[in-house]
Design an enzyme around this catalytic site. Structure first.
Site, PDB file in Angstrom:
ATOM      1  N   GLU A   1       0.819  -1.208   0.000  1.00 45.42           N
ATOM      2  CA  GLU A   1       0.000   0.000   0.000  1.00 45.42           C
ATOM      3  C   GLU A   1       0.856   1.263   0.000  1.00 45.42           C
ATOM      4  OE1 GLU A   1      -3.063   0.404  -0.605  1.00 45.42           O
ATOM      5  OE2 GLU A   1      -3.525  -1.729  -0.694  1.00 45.42           O
TER       6      GLU A   1
ATOM      7  N   ASP B   1      -9.416   4.675  -2.989  1.00 46.92           N
ATOM      8  CA  ASP B   1      -8.272   5.175  -3.748  1.00 46.92           C
ATOM      9  C   ASP B   1      -8.791   5.806  -5.038  1.00 46.92           C
ATOM     10  OD1 ASP B   1      -8.823   3.065  -5.499  1.00 46.92           O
ATOM     11  OD2 ASP B   1      -6.717   2.570  -5.784  1.00 46.92           O
TER      12      ASP B   1
ATOM     13  N   CYS C   1     -24.485   1.546 -15.103  1.00 41.82           N
ATOM     14  CA  CYS C   1     -23.594   2.695 -14.917  1.00 41.82           C
ATOM     15  C   CYS C   1     -24.313   3.998 -15.257  1.00 41.82           C
ATOM     16  CB  CYS C   1     -22.358   2.535 -15.789  1.00 41.82           C
ATOM     17  SG  CYS C   1     -21.241   3.966 -15.732  1.00 41.82           S
TER      18      CYS C   1
ATOM     19  N   CYS D   1     -15.869  -0.191 -21.475  1.00 41.13           N
ATOM     20  CA  CYS D   1     -17.234  -0.437 -21.009  1.00 41.13           C
ATOM     21  C   CYS D   1     -17.769  -1.786 -21.484  1.00 41.13           C
ATOM     22  CB  CYS D   1     -18.160   0.683 -21.471  1.00 41.13           C
ATOM     23  SG  CYS D   1     -17.765   2.299 -20.751  1.00 41.13           S
TER      24      CYS D   1
ATOM     25  N   CYS E   1     -12.429   0.313 -15.817  1.00 43.24           N
ATOM     26  CA  CYS E   1     -12.956   1.682 -15.723  1.00 43.24           C
ATOM     27  C   CYS E   1     -11.792   2.651 -15.527  1.00 43.24           C
ATOM     28  CB  CYS E   1     -13.956   1.783 -14.574  1.00 43.24           C
ATOM     29  SG  CYS E   1     -14.948   3.296 -14.592  1.00 43.24           S
TER      30      CYS E   1
ATOM     31  N   CYS F   1     -17.099  -4.262 -18.848  1.00 40.97           N
ATOM     32  CA  CYS F   1     -17.475  -3.896 -17.477  1.00 40.97           C
ATOM     33  C   CYS F   1     -18.692  -4.693 -17.017  1.00 40.97           C
ATOM     34  CB  CYS F   1     -17.777  -2.398 -17.404  1.00 40.97           C
ATOM     35  SG  CYS F   1     -18.266  -1.864 -15.744  1.00 40.97           S
TER      36      CYS F   1
ATOM     37  N   TYR G   1      -6.750   6.270   4.336  1.00 42.75           N
ATOM     38  CA  TYR G   1      -6.798   5.288   3.262  1.00 42.75           C
ATOM     39  C   TYR G   1      -5.981   4.042   3.618  1.00 42.75           C
ATOM     40  CZ  TYR G   1      -5.543   2.572  -0.709  1.00 42.75           C
ATOM     41  OH  TYR G   1      -5.311   1.482  -1.511  1.00 42.75           O
TER      42      TYR G   1
END
Length: 308
Positions: A53, A154, A225, A216, A209, A219, A136
């Protein structure tokens, strides 16, 4: 022709208010398409998740992977890193960029060793209390390492939520309170599902995305969406921040640090002067490195990576 309207928050088309139909397709997609990354494997443990991270902030996976592997081989536990000088963390950070992250990770390792017996704590508040750990990172470690229920926001997740739920192309430049509320509303109630959702929505933003050239057709939630259903209206908010590098103080700092990382001992001012021709910018960059604790000035015009 009437322009498409965005779903109103709390209205009947708002996923957060209608049973959140996004969870199952996104998690199912993740189960099939998730990348096999070392910090996702069980053997990585909480320390491996934490290291990843820190490294992944503003840095792509492809650049992180080799440094991550070397780091964990050298410092498999927080106490191993804490036992070394902070300058060694800066040296091992290599060219990942934003090297203050290395100092912060070293500081977190020292605190984990002193306060928690060398084990990364599972409690969110204890994670947040570690030096260098923000909201975060605390949420990400608690979620990804310990399977807890936290909103992990994020850039990738924020972009997915902005498009799928809010109906805009990009999220604001800085995370807003409204985004945090939405992320909490979208969390599955069950802990394990919430942790899986956090990882899955992040991966969806990273692979499908994306900021540019979104896919798309691949997705799993394209049919739901809000941005796509509205005809993909162009971004009309504040200009998105670019990340220029060439000619900036960041580039000069990187070159100065590269000389210090490659040196076995202290480095002379004359050697540092060779990396950049413009003296005022070079001096400003070096002063910034000293102020940030990344470089220690010694007597006789010598410099080294920090030892304490």
């Amino acid at each position: 022709m009437t322009a498409p309207t965005k779903p109103s928050p709390g209205g009947p088309s708002d996923p957060a208010a209608s049973g959140v139909p996004l969870h199952a397709p996104v998690i199912d997609w993740f189960d099939e398409h998730a990348r096999d990354l070392p910090w996702r494997r069980p053997e990585a443990g909480a320390w491996g998740v934490m290291v990843s991270e820190f490294m992944l902030q503003q840095t792509p996976v492809s650049r992180v992977l080799p440094v991550y592997e070397q780091w964990l081989a050298r410092w498999p536990r927080p106490a191993d890193l804490a036992a070394e000088a902070p300058g060694e963390a800066v040296r091992a950070w290599g060219r990942l960029g934003y090297p203050r992250r290395a100092l912060r990770l070293h500081g977190a390792a020292a605190a984990i060793t002193e306060r928690h017996g060398g084990d990364v704590p599972s409690d969110h508040a204890q994670l947040l209390a570690l030096p260098g750990i923000g909201e975060y990172t605390a949420a990400a470690v608690a979620s990804f390492a310990y399977g807890q229920r936290h909103a992990v926001l994020d850039t990738n997740v924020r972009r997915v939520f902005a498009r799928a739920v809010t109906g805009v192309q990009y999220p604001p430049n800085a995370t807003t309170a409204a985004e945090r509320r939405l992320a909490r509303a979208l969390l599955p109630a069950e802990e394990a599902s919430a942790a899986r959702w956090a990882a899955a929505s992040m991966e969806l933003g990273a692979l499908v995305c994306t900021a540019k050239n979104e896919s798309c057709h691949r997705c799993p939630i394209a049919a739901q969406c809000a941005w796509r259903l509205a005809g993909k209206p162009a971004h009309d908010g504040p200009p998105r921040r670019g990340q220029t590098y060439a000619g900036t103080d960041r580039q000069v700092r990187g070159r100065l640090l590269a000389v210090l990382r490659d040196a076995a001992g202290p480095v002379s001012q004359a050697a540092l002067d060779q990396v950049w021709q413009e003296p005022l910018q070079r001096a400003r960059a070096l002063d910034g490195l000293v102020a940030d604790g990344l470089v220690e000035p010694l007597a006789d015009g010598l410099y080294r990576l920090p030892m304490s």
